[in-house]
Design a protein around this motif. Structure first.
Motif, PDB file in Angstrom:
ATOM      1  N   GLN A  81       0.822  -1.207   0.000  1.00  0.00           N
ATOM      2  CA  GLN A  81       0.000   0.000   0.000  1.00  0.00           C
ATOM      3  C   GLN A  81       0.857   1.260   0.000  1.00  0.00           C
ATOM      4  O   GLN A  81       1.812   1.371   0.769  1.00  0.00           O
ATOM      5  CB  GLN A  81      -0.945   0.004   1.201  1.00  0.00           C
ATOM      6  CG  GLN A  81      -2.013  -1.043   1.111  1.00  0.00           C
ATOM      7  CD  GLN A  81      -2.810  -0.912  -0.174  1.00  0.00           C
ATOM      8  OE1 GLN A  81      -3.366   0.125  -0.469  1.00  0.00           O
ATOM      9  NE2 GLN A  81      -2.853  -1.994  -0.933  1.00  0.00           N
ATOM     10  N   GLU A  82       0.487   2.208  -0.839  1.00  0.00           N
ATOM     11  CA  GLU A  82       1.243   3.447  -0.963  1.00  0.00           C
ATOM     12  C   GLU A  82       0.796   4.514   0.028  1.00  0.00           C
ATOM     13  O   GLU A  82       1.574   5.396   0.372  1.00  0.00           O
ATOM     14  CB  GLU A  82       1.112   3.990  -2.379  1.00  0.00           C
ATOM     15  CG  GLU A  82       1.712   3.073  -3.419  1.00  0.00           C
ATOM     16  CD  GLU A  82       1.500   3.593  -4.834  1.00  0.00           C
ATOM     17  OE1 GLU A  82       1.011   4.727  -4.996  1.00  0.00           O
ATOM     18  OE2 GLU A  82       1.831   2.849  -5.769  1.00  0.00           O
ATOM     19  N   ASN A  83      -0.466   4.449   0.496  1.00  0.00           N
ATOM     20  CA  ASN A  83      -1.004   5.535   1.315  1.00  0.00           C
ATOM     21  C   ASN A  83      -1.198   5.190   2.785  1.00  0.00           C
ATOM     22  O   ASN A  83      -1.358   6.085   3.602  1.00  0.00           O
ATOM     23  CB  ASN A  83      -2.347   6.000   0.736  1.00  0.00           C
ATOM     24  CG  ASN A  83      -2.177   6.553  -0.664  1.00  0.00           C
ATOM     25  OD1 ASN A  83      -1.234   7.279  -0.928  1.00  0.00           O
ATOM     26  ND2 ASN A  83      -3.068   6.187  -1.561  1.00  0.00           N
ATOM     27  N   VAL A  84      -1.233   3.903   3.126  1.00  0.00           N
ATOM     28  CA  VAL A  84      -1.443   3.503   4.515  1.00  0.00           C
ATOM     29  C   VAL A  84      -0.475   2.388   4.894  1.00  0.00           C
ATOM     30  O   VAL A  84       0.026   1.654   4.043  1.00  0.00           O
ATOM     31  CB  VAL A  84      -2.888   3.018   4.798  1.00  0.00           C
ATOM     32  CG1 VAL A  84      -3.888   4.117   4.568  1.00  0.00           C
ATOM     33  CG2 VAL A  84      -3.219   1.798   3.986  1.00  0.00           C
ATOM     34  N   CYS A  85      -0.234   2.282   6.186  1.00  0.00           N
ATOM     35  CA  CYS A  85       0.528   1.160   6.732  1.00  0.00           C
ATOM     36  C   CYS A  85      -0.078   0.842   8.092  1.00  0.00           C
ATOM     37  O   CYS A  85      -0.843   1.630   8.646  1.00  0.00           O
ATOM     38  CB  CYS A  85       2.011   1.472   6.829  1.00  0.00           C
ATOM     39  SG  CYS A  85       2.437   2.931   7.789  1.00  0.00           S
ATOM     40  N   VAL A  86       0.247  -0.320   8.615  1.00  0.00           N
ATOM     41  CA  VAL A  86      -0.408  -0.772   9.837  1.00  0.00           C
ATOM     42  C   VAL A  86       0.595  -1.379  10.808  1.00  0.00           C
ATOM     43  O   VAL A  86       1.534  -2.060  10.407  1.00  0.00           O
ATOM     44  CB  VAL A  86      -1.545  -1.767   9.513  1.00  0.00           C
ATOM     45  CG1 VAL A  86      -1.017  -3.017   8.851  1.00  0.00           C
ATOM     46  CG2 VAL A  86      -2.336  -2.136  10.747  1.00  0.00           C
ATOM     47  N   GLU A  87       0.373  -1.081  12.065  1.00  0.00           N
ATOM     48  CA  GLU A  87       1.050  -1.778  13.161  1.00  0.00           C
ATOM     49  C   GLU A  87      -0.019  -2.651  13.790  1.00  0.00           C
ATOM     50  O   GLU A  87      -1.145  -2.209  13.984  1.00  0.00           O
ATOM     51  CB  GLU A  87       1.586  -0.797  14.187  1.00  0.00           C
ATOM     52  CG  GLU A  87       2.168  -1.479  15.412  1.00  0.00           C
ATOM     53  CD  GLU A  87       2.604  -0.511  16.508  1.00  0.00           C
ATOM     54  OE1 GLU A  87       2.977  -0.994  17.585  1.00  0.00           O
ATOM     55  OE2 GLU A  87       2.548   0.716  16.301  1.00  0.00           O
ATOM     56  N   SER A  88       0.316  -3.889  14.086  1.00  0.00           N
ATOM     57  CA  SER A  88      -0.654  -4.747  14.768  1.00  0.00           C
ATOM     58  C   SER A  88       0.053  -5.561  15.834  1.00  0.00           C
ATOM     59  O   SER A  88       1.240  -5.859  15.730  1.00  0.00           O
ATOM     60  CB  SER A  88      -1.370  -5.679  13.782  1.00  0.00           C
ATOM     61  OG  SER A  88      -0.495  -6.681  13.327  1.00  0.00           O
ATOM     62  N   VAL A  89      -0.712  -5.897  16.862  1.00  0.00           N
ATOM     63  CA  VAL A  89      -0.213  -6.793  17.900  1.00  0.00           C
ATOM     64  C   VAL A  89      -1.390  -7.613  18.393  1.00  0.00           C
ATOM     65  O   VAL A  89      -2.484  -7.095  18.583  1.00  0.00           O
ATOM     66  CB  VAL A  89       0.493  -6.035  19.059  1.00  0.00           C
ATOM     67  CG1 VAL A  89      -0.446  -5.102  19.768  1.00  0.00           C
ATOM     68  CG2 VAL A  89       1.128  -7.012  20.038  1.00  0.00           C
ATOM     69  N   GLY A  90      -1.143  -8.921  18.523  1.00  0.00           N
ATOM     70  CA  GLY A  90      -2.193  -9.824  18.960  1.00  0.00           C
ATOM     71  C   GLY A  90      -1.874 -10.472  20.286  1.00  0.00           C
ATOM     72  O   GLY A  90      -0.714 -10.747  20.604  1.00  0.00           O
ATOM     73  N   TYR A  91      -2.917 -10.689  21.042  1.00  0.00           N
ATOM     74  CA  TYR A  91      -2.797 -11.341  22.341  1.00  0.00           C
ATOM     75  C   TYR A  91      -3.671 -12.576  22.352  1.00  0.00           C
ATOM     76  O   TYR A  91      -4.776 -12.573  21.803  1.00  0.00           O
ATOM     77  CB  TYR A  91      -3.272 -10.400  23.458  1.00  0.00           C
ATOM     78  CG  TYR A  91      -2.367  -9.221  23.683  1.00  0.00           C
ATOM     79  CD1 TYR A  91      -1.402  -9.259  24.674  1.00  0.00           C
ATOM     80  CD2 TYR A  91      -2.477  -8.075  22.901  1.00  0.00           C
ATOM     81  CE1 TYR A  91      -0.564  -8.179  24.893  1.00  0.00           C
ATOM     82  CE2 TYR A  91      -1.637  -6.984  23.113  1.00  0.00           C
ATOM     83  CZ  TYR A  91      -0.683  -7.050  24.103  1.00  0.00           C
ATOM     84  OH  TYR A  91       0.142  -5.979  24.316  1.00  0.00           O
ATOM     85  N   LEU A  92      -3.184 -13.617  22.977  1.00  0.00           N
ATOM     86  CA  LEU A  92      -4.007 -14.794  23.237  1.00  0.00           C
ATOM     87  C   LEU A  92      -4.751 -14.538  24.544  1.00  0.00           C
ATOM     88  O   LEU A  92      -4.201 -13.943  25.475  1.00  0.00           O
ATOM     89  CB  LEU A  92      -3.145 -16.042  23.383  1.00  0.00           C
ATOM     90  CG  LEU A  92      -2.271 -16.399  22.190  1.00  0.00           C
ATOM     91  CD1 LEU A  92      -1.426 -17.627  22.502  1.00  0.00           C
ATOM     92  CD2 LEU A  92      -3.111 -16.613  20.957  1.00  0.00           C
ATOM     93  N   LEU A  93      -5.976 -14.966  24.606  1.00  0.00           N
ATOM     94  CA  LEU A  93      -6.786 -14.732  25.793  1.00  0.00           C
ATOM     95  C   LEU A  93      -6.072 -15.230  27.045  1.00  0.00           C
ATOM     96  O   LEU A  93      -6.049 -14.550  28.079  1.00  0.00           O
ATOM     97  CB  LEU A  93      -8.150 -15.413  25.633  1.00  0.00           C
ATOM     98  CG  LEU A  93      -9.191 -15.089  26.688  1.00  0.00           C
ATOM     99  CD1 LEU A  93      -9.467 -13.597  26.751  1.00  0.00           C
ATOM    100  CD2 LEU A  93     -10.464 -15.850  26.414  1.00  0.00           C
ATOM    101  N   GLU A  94      -5.451 -16.377  26.947  1.00  0.00           N
ATOM    102  CA  GLU A  94      -4.725 -16.970  28.083  1.00  0.00           C
ATOM    103  C   GLU A  94      -3.612 -16.056  28.587  1.00  0.00           C
ATOM    104  O   GLU A  94      -3.351 -15.976  29.783  1.00  0.00           O
ATOM    105  CB  GLU A  94      -4.152 -18.331  27.670  1.00  0.00           C
ATOM    106  CG  GLU A  94      -3.352 -19.028  28.737  1.00  0.00           C
ATOM    107  CD  GLU A  94      -4.178 -19.431  29.948  1.00  0.00           C
ATOM    108  OE1 GLU A  94      -3.630 -19.413  31.060  1.00  0.00           O
ATOM    109  OE2 GLU A  94      -5.368 -19.766  29.784  1.00  0.00           O
ATOM    110  N   GLU A  95      -2.966 -15.328  27.678  1.00  0.00           N
ATOM    111  CA  GLU A  95      -1.856 -14.450  28.073  1.00  0.00           C
ATOM    112  C   GLU A  95      -2.305 -13.311  28.990  1.00  0.00           C
ATOM    113  O   GLU A  95      -1.514 -12.806  29.783  1.00  0.00           O
ATOM    114  CB  GLU A  95      -1.203 -13.835  26.831  1.00  0.00           C
ATOM    115  CG  GLU A  95      -0.481 -14.833  25.976  1.00  0.00           C
ATOM    116  CD  GLU A  95      -0.040 -14.241  24.658  1.00  0.00           C
ATOM    117  OE1 GLU A  95       0.922 -14.784  24.099  1.00  0.00           O
ATOM    118  OE2 GLU A  95      -0.641 -13.259  24.181  1.00  0.00           O
TER     119      GLU A  95
END
Length: 139
Positions: A96-110
């Motif tokens: 993508q030229e106009n947007v970028c994303v940071e993501s982070v996921g958690y497991l419910l157990e964590e």
């Protein structure tokens, strides 16, 4: 007979279209092995019953280059549910030229671990999008 040409982007929204380098996806087996290798039973840093660490699942753009960045935080019940989110975010960042994303996921157990819960709360405070998927279990 010649096989018909396959358009990898047919029917895919513009923001998720694959660039030339991503037209050949990893095999499901390869993805499962690499993603599941981050999760192991036992007492660990991420949760009381996992050796996982949400930072291992964090995706951040390598170069923002003037693009608008947004942050997604998500919680899932089991680790296999996070792999599609990771792949989608990496594709967005790659093409993508106009947007970028940071993501982070958690497991419910964590989130049973007090330190991980604090990190989760910090991430949610700065998130643009929160997703809770398959986090309810019938007993």
């Amino acid at each position: 007979l010649r096989p018909a040409s396959v358009n990898a982007n047919a029917g895919v929204p513009n923001f998720l279209r694959l660039g030339p380098s991503l037209r050949t996806p990893a095999s499901p087996l390869k993805m499962a092995v690499s993603d599941e290798a981050q999760i192991a039973p036992g007492g660990g840093a991420g949760g009381f019953f996992t050796n996982s660490n949400p930072e291992d699942r964090r995706v951040a753009p390598e170069n923002i280059n003037g693009r608008k960045k947004f942050k997604v935080v998500y919680v899932v019940l089991e680790s296999q549910y996070q792999s599609s989110m990771t792949v989608a975010c990496k594709r967005i960042n790659a093409v993508q030229e106009n947007v970028c994303v940071e993501s982070v996921g958690y497991l419910l157990e964590e989130l049973r671990n007090p330190e991980t819960l604090k990190a989760f709360k910090r991430d949610v405070e700065t998130a643009n999008v929160f997703i809770g998927s398959l986090i309810f279990v019938q007993e």
